[in-house]
Design a protein around this motif. Sequence first.
Motif, PDB file in Angstrom:
ATOM      1  N   GLY A  24      11.864 -53.038-157.508  1.00 32.94           N
ATOM      2  CA  GLY A  24      12.247 -53.863-156.369  1.00 32.94           C
ATOM      3  C   GLY A  24      13.361 -54.850-156.705  1.00 32.94           C
ATOM      4  O   GLY A  24      14.129 -54.637-157.655  1.00 32.94           O
ATOM      5  N   GLU A  25      13.412 -55.961-155.928  1.00 35.82           N
ATOM      6  CA  GLU A  25      14.552 -56.873-156.089  1.00 35.82           C
ATOM      7  C   GLU A  25      14.511 -57.602-157.434  1.00 35.82           C
ATOM      8  O   GLU A  25      15.572 -57.914-157.976  1.00 35.82           O
ATOM      9  CB  GLU A  25      14.709 -57.851-154.916  1.00 35.82           C
ATOM     10  CG  GLU A  25      13.449 -58.291-154.228  1.00 35.82           C
ATOM     11  CD  GLU A  25      12.681 -59.279-155.084  1.00 35.82           C
ATOM     12  OE1 GLU A  25      11.506 -59.005-155.390  1.00 35.82           O
ATOM     13  OE2 GLU A  25      13.241 -60.315-155.460  1.00 35.82           O
ATOM     14  N   GLY A  26      13.328 -57.830-157.995  1.00 39.08           N
ATOM     15  CA  GLY A  26      13.262 -58.426-159.329  1.00 39.08           C
ATOM     16  C   GLY A  26      13.811 -57.452-160.359  1.00 39.08           C
ATOM     17  O   GLY A  26      14.656 -57.818-161.204  1.00 39.08           O
TER      18      GLY A  26
ATOM     19  N   ASP B 164       7.649 -53.450-150.280  1.00 42.63           N
ATOM     20  CA  ASP B 164       8.032 -54.629-149.485  1.00 42.63           C
ATOM     21  C   ASP B 164       9.218 -54.407-148.537  1.00 42.63           C
ATOM     22  O   ASP B 164       9.378 -55.148-147.572  1.00 42.63           O
ATOM     23  CB  ASP B 164       8.352 -55.808-150.410  1.00 42.63           C
ATOM     24  CG  ASP B 164       7.118 -56.344-151.128  1.00 42.63           C
ATOM     25  OD1 ASP B 164       6.016 -55.855-150.853  1.00 42.63           O
ATOM     26  OD2 ASP B 164       7.268 -57.252-151.969  1.00 42.63           O
TER      27      ASP B 164
ATOM     28  N   ASP C  98      12.275 -55.185-149.043  1.00 42.62           N
ATOM     29  CA  ASP C  98      12.950 -56.485-149.011  1.00 42.62           C
ATOM     30  C   ASP C  98      14.325 -56.458-149.664  1.00 42.62           C
ATOM     31  O   ASP C  98      14.835 -57.487-150.091  1.00 42.62           O
ATOM     32  CB  ASP C  98      12.054 -57.555-149.679  1.00 42.62           C
ATOM     33  CG  ASP C  98      11.681 -57.178-151.109  1.00 42.62           C
ATOM     34  OD1 ASP C  98      11.979 -56.058-151.552  1.00 42.62           O
ATOM     35  OD2 ASP C  98      11.071 -58.025-151.800  1.00 42.62           O
TER      36      ASP C  98
ATOM     37  N   ARG D 256       5.347 -59.994-149.791  1.00 43.26           N
ATOM     38  CA  ARG D 256       5.886 -61.191-150.474  1.00 43.26           C
ATOM     39  C   ARG D 256       6.598 -62.086-149.452  1.00 43.26           C
ATOM     40  O   ARG D 256       5.935 -62.625-148.589  1.00 43.26           O
ATOM     41  CB  ARG D 256       6.836 -60.778-151.598  1.00 43.26           C
ATOM     42  CG  ARG D 256       6.764 -61.708-152.777  1.00 43.26           C
ATOM     43  CD  ARG D 256       7.688 -61.245-153.876  1.00 43.26           C
ATOM     44  NE  ARG D 256       7.121 -60.201-154.682  1.00 43.26           N
ATOM     45  CZ  ARG D 256       6.292 -60.408-155.707  1.00 43.26           C
ATOM     46  NH1 ARG D 256       5.930 -61.612-156.035  1.00 43.26           N
ATOM     47  NH2 ARG D 256       5.827 -59.398-156.416  1.00 43.26           N
TER      48      ARG D 256
HETATM   49 MG   LIG Z   1       9.876 -57.470-155.225  1.00 42.90          MG
END
Ligand SMILES: [Mg+2]
Length: 321
Positions: A104-106, A129, A131, A173
């Motif tokens: 994901g974004e992390g 998510d 996201d 989240r």
């Molecule tokens: Mg994430």
Amino acid sequence: MTVNRIGVLTSGGDAPGMNAAIRAIVRTAVYNDIQVYGIEEGFFGLNEEKFRPLTSRSVANIIDRGGTILQTSRSAFFKTPAGVKHAANKIKDYNLDALVVIGGEGSMKGAKALSDLGVNVVVIPGTIDNDIGATDYTIGFDTAVSTAIDAISKIRDTSFSHNRMNIVQVMGRHCGDIAMYAGLACGAKALIIPEKDVPLEEICAKLIEGHERGKLHSIIMLAEGCGHYRDYVPKIQELTGVETKGTNLGYIQRGGAPSHFDRRLASYMGFQAVQAIMKGDVNSMVVTKNGKFQVIPLDEAIDTPKVFDEAMYHMIQVLSI
Ligand SMILES: [Mg+2]
Ligand SMILES: Nc1ncnc2c1ncn2[C@@H]1O[C@H](COP(=O)(O)OP(=O)(O)O)[C@@H](O)[C@H]1O
Ligand SMILES: O=P(O)(O)OC[C@H]1O[C@](O)(COP(=O)(O)O)[C@@H](O)[C@@H]1O
């Protein structure tokens, strides 16, 4: 670019379809005479040298399996400069020409930190998510929404039978997409999501209106980014005067066999990630935009904000009167 050997890892929360992506990466690589190392437990396993060779056969019978056969993690050490450097050295030790990061974004920021140290990376967006602004869909989101819908249908039966309000708390989240998409599909009466700061009094006024018009029960979708359902139950009950219950759908949203949509998304993205590496199109992310798969620079992906779908939100308000 000459490519002899690549690595693949999954990172952050697992998402249905990650295995289909691993399968597509391995099969596309093997087809092109490229060796693949699977790295277990994400960036943690990279630092701990948890490497294992993957062959076409190692990825048999996984297209329909939820979770990730490589396992995953959240690694605090990797986030430190020393952790990233240590990880980049492992990539060099194993002579990997590139690393595919599914996460994901992390994880995409983790991949960027590796690329800043000279590692060739390609990111595949994998998280329930949804996201990540650069892509319309992330792998796992569609399945998570379907799982939520399935659970909400069951909650609806009991909600109707008792004339109750039911709050359904879903993951995401800081993103309200699971709540919004599942809410649309289940005819939820109200959405409580981080993107929209609507006073609870306003939401409850709408719920009361519905009940006065003869609605026997209401589903209220709550995104976890707005807090826990337990804190909303007494407030909504007091403001509406209707008995209110709540459910947190929790980790069931992350498991299960991926939907057809996620299998297709994951297969295309895995296939394209290896092709991007062969073309030297690295430090990039595979995305889907307006129905088309594209490979875009990782910096651009990181800088692309997630745009809230106001039109969809408005439509849900209209349809839920
Ligand atoms: Mg994430
Ligand atoms: N800014 C960052 N720099 C380096 N690594 C990061 C950064 N953010 C996250 N990571 C790494 O990526 C891992 C997964 O990120 P996380 O946000 O937990 O999941 P996801 O990638 O699914 O959003 C983290 O545990 C951490 O090791
Ligand atoms: O598995 P954990 O560590 O409890 O994390 C829960 C979080 O992971 C998610 O399920 C998935 O998030 P990521 O894909 O960003 O890891 C979130 O929706 C939720 O907030």
